[in-house]
Design a protein around this motif. Structure first.
Motif, PDB file in Angstrom:
ATOM      1  N   GLU A  64     -74.578 -33.883 156.241  1.00 43.49           N
ATOM      2  CA  GLU A  64     -74.737 -32.948 155.098  1.00 43.49           C
ATOM      3  C   GLU A  64     -74.238 -31.679 155.015  1.00 43.49           C
ATOM      4  O   GLU A  64     -73.634 -31.054 154.284  1.00 43.49           O
ATOM      5  CB  GLU A  64     -76.246 -32.733 154.899  1.00 43.49           C
ATOM      6  CG  GLU A  64     -77.076 -34.047 154.412  1.00 43.49           C
ATOM      7  CD  GLU A  64     -76.447 -34.714 152.850  1.00 43.49           C
ATOM      8  OE1 GLU A  64     -76.311 -33.686 151.974  1.00 43.49           O
ATOM      9  OE2 GLU A  64     -76.258 -35.981 152.685  1.00 43.49           O
ATOM     10  N   LYS A  67     -70.514 -31.920 154.796  1.00 42.54           N
ATOM     11  CA  LYS A  67     -70.154 -32.306 153.485  1.00 42.54           C
ATOM     12  C   LYS A  67     -70.066 -30.925 152.634  1.00 42.54           C
ATOM     13  O   LYS A  67     -69.307 -30.664 151.968  1.00 42.54           O
ATOM     14  CB  LYS A  67     -71.239 -33.146 152.707  1.00 42.54           C
ATOM     15  CG  LYS A  67     -70.869 -33.539 151.377  1.00 42.54           C
ATOM     16  CD  LYS A  67     -71.992 -34.629 150.889  1.00 42.54           C
ATOM     17  CE  LYS A  67     -71.809 -34.765 149.379  1.00 42.54           C
ATOM     18  NZ  LYS A  67     -72.692 -35.673 149.009  1.00 42.54           N
ATOM     19  N   LEU A 120     -63.166 -37.207 155.774  1.00 44.39           N
ATOM     20  CA  LEU A 120     -62.507 -36.122 155.048  1.00 44.39           C
ATOM     21  C   LEU A 120     -60.947 -35.941 155.581  1.00 44.39           C
ATOM     22  O   LEU A 120     -60.306 -35.847 154.584  1.00 44.39           O
ATOM     23  CB  LEU A 120     -63.341 -34.904 155.125  1.00 44.39           C
ATOM     24  CG  LEU A 120     -64.749 -35.043 154.850  1.00 44.39           C
ATOM     25  CD1 LEU A 120     -65.640 -33.673 155.384  1.00 44.39           C
ATOM     26  CD2 LEU A 120     -64.962 -35.333 153.354  1.00 44.39           C
TER      27      LEU A 120
END
Length: 273
Positions: A64, A67, A120
């Motif tokens: 989290e 992100k 990513l």
């Protein structure tokens, strides 16, 4: 200007490198369990600095937080897995609690951040992952075996990772500092409950190469090396910091080769054909 995510940034190398990156105009997302120590930096670099609270042993929280960090500017160019600490104790002295906790931070924390950033990086088609290892990920010192075990593990994990992600245009670097005048052996360290039979081993430790004062590096001197690494278009897999690493590693590996050669006839016979 690069966007850099760094863990364990409240003290030691992490703090120094965070400040240096901000001073030269990079954007930094820095994590620590307690981010109150970042208040001054946040006030000074409000547009370029994002402090985030994170316990890297919590895999869900890591995903989290990574992100959230990526969403801030839509990119992460460099991720520095810096969080970690040392445990001092002879192997017989180590408690179950201390052993599990340091593995959770030094190995699994590094793994969770790595897993969180790779999708990513792959989507971007670029990215540089910097893993904080140690010269003690290449050779060992007595009473630091458990710490070495975590860094040996990070070395193996990251070497395999580099081969896995090369095809995606991603880079992995293991940074291997020798001893530095940080809090590693001070208030950041965990000490075992001593067994008196190992007192002589502890006393002798200060005589080992890399533990003597002349061989202890100045943390601030690492800043140019880290900036050069971050700016490299083709960064190396392994990167020593300090003057002890290469010298001592050459000696250790020469001794290993001699021993392997000595028993190579046994190894060949054990192959079976």
């Amino acid at each position: 200007m690069k966007t850099i995510f760094i863990t364990g940034a409240s003290r030691g190398f992490g703090r120094l490198w965070t400040e240096a990156l901000l001073q030269r105009g990079d954007r930094v997302i820095a994590t620590s369990r307690d981010i109150t120590s970042f208040n001054e930096l946040k006030a000074q670099y409000s547009d370029a600095f994002v402090p985030l609270s994170l316990d890297i042993t919590d895999r869900n929280a890591v995903f989290e937080t990574v992100k959230e960090a990526h969403a801030r500017w839509g990119v992460l160019d460099v991720v520095i897995n810096n969080a970690g600490y040392g445990v001092f104790g002879a192997t017989e002295e180590l408690s179950e609690k201390d052993a599990k906790e340091v593995v959770d931070v030094n190995l699994f924390g590094t793994l969770w951040v790595t897993q969180a950033v790779l999708p990513l990086f792959r989507a971007q088609g670029n990215g540089h992952l910097i893993q904080l290892s140690s010269v003690l990920g290449l050779w060992t010192l007595p009473t630091l075996g458990l710490y070495s075990a975590t860094k040996f593990a990070v070395e193996g994990l990251s070497e395999a990772l580099a081969q896995e992600v090369e095809r995606f245009g991603l880079h992995v670097t293991l940074v291997e500092p020798n001893g530095y005048a940080t809090s590693f052996a001070g208030d950041s360290a965990v000490l075992s409950q001593p067994i008196s039979d190992y007192d002589s081993v502890r006393s002798a430790l200060t005589a080992n190469e890399g533990m003597q004062a002349p061989a202890t590096g100045i943390p601030e001197a690492t800043v140019p090396a880290i900036l050069q690494l971050i700016d490299s278009d083709n960064p190396p897999l392994r990167y020593f910091l300090g003057k002890v690493g290469l010298q001592r590693t050459k000696q250790v590996y020469a001794e290993r080769l001699i021993e392997w050669e000595k028993f190579n006839h046994v190894a060949i016979a054990a192959h079976g054909k």
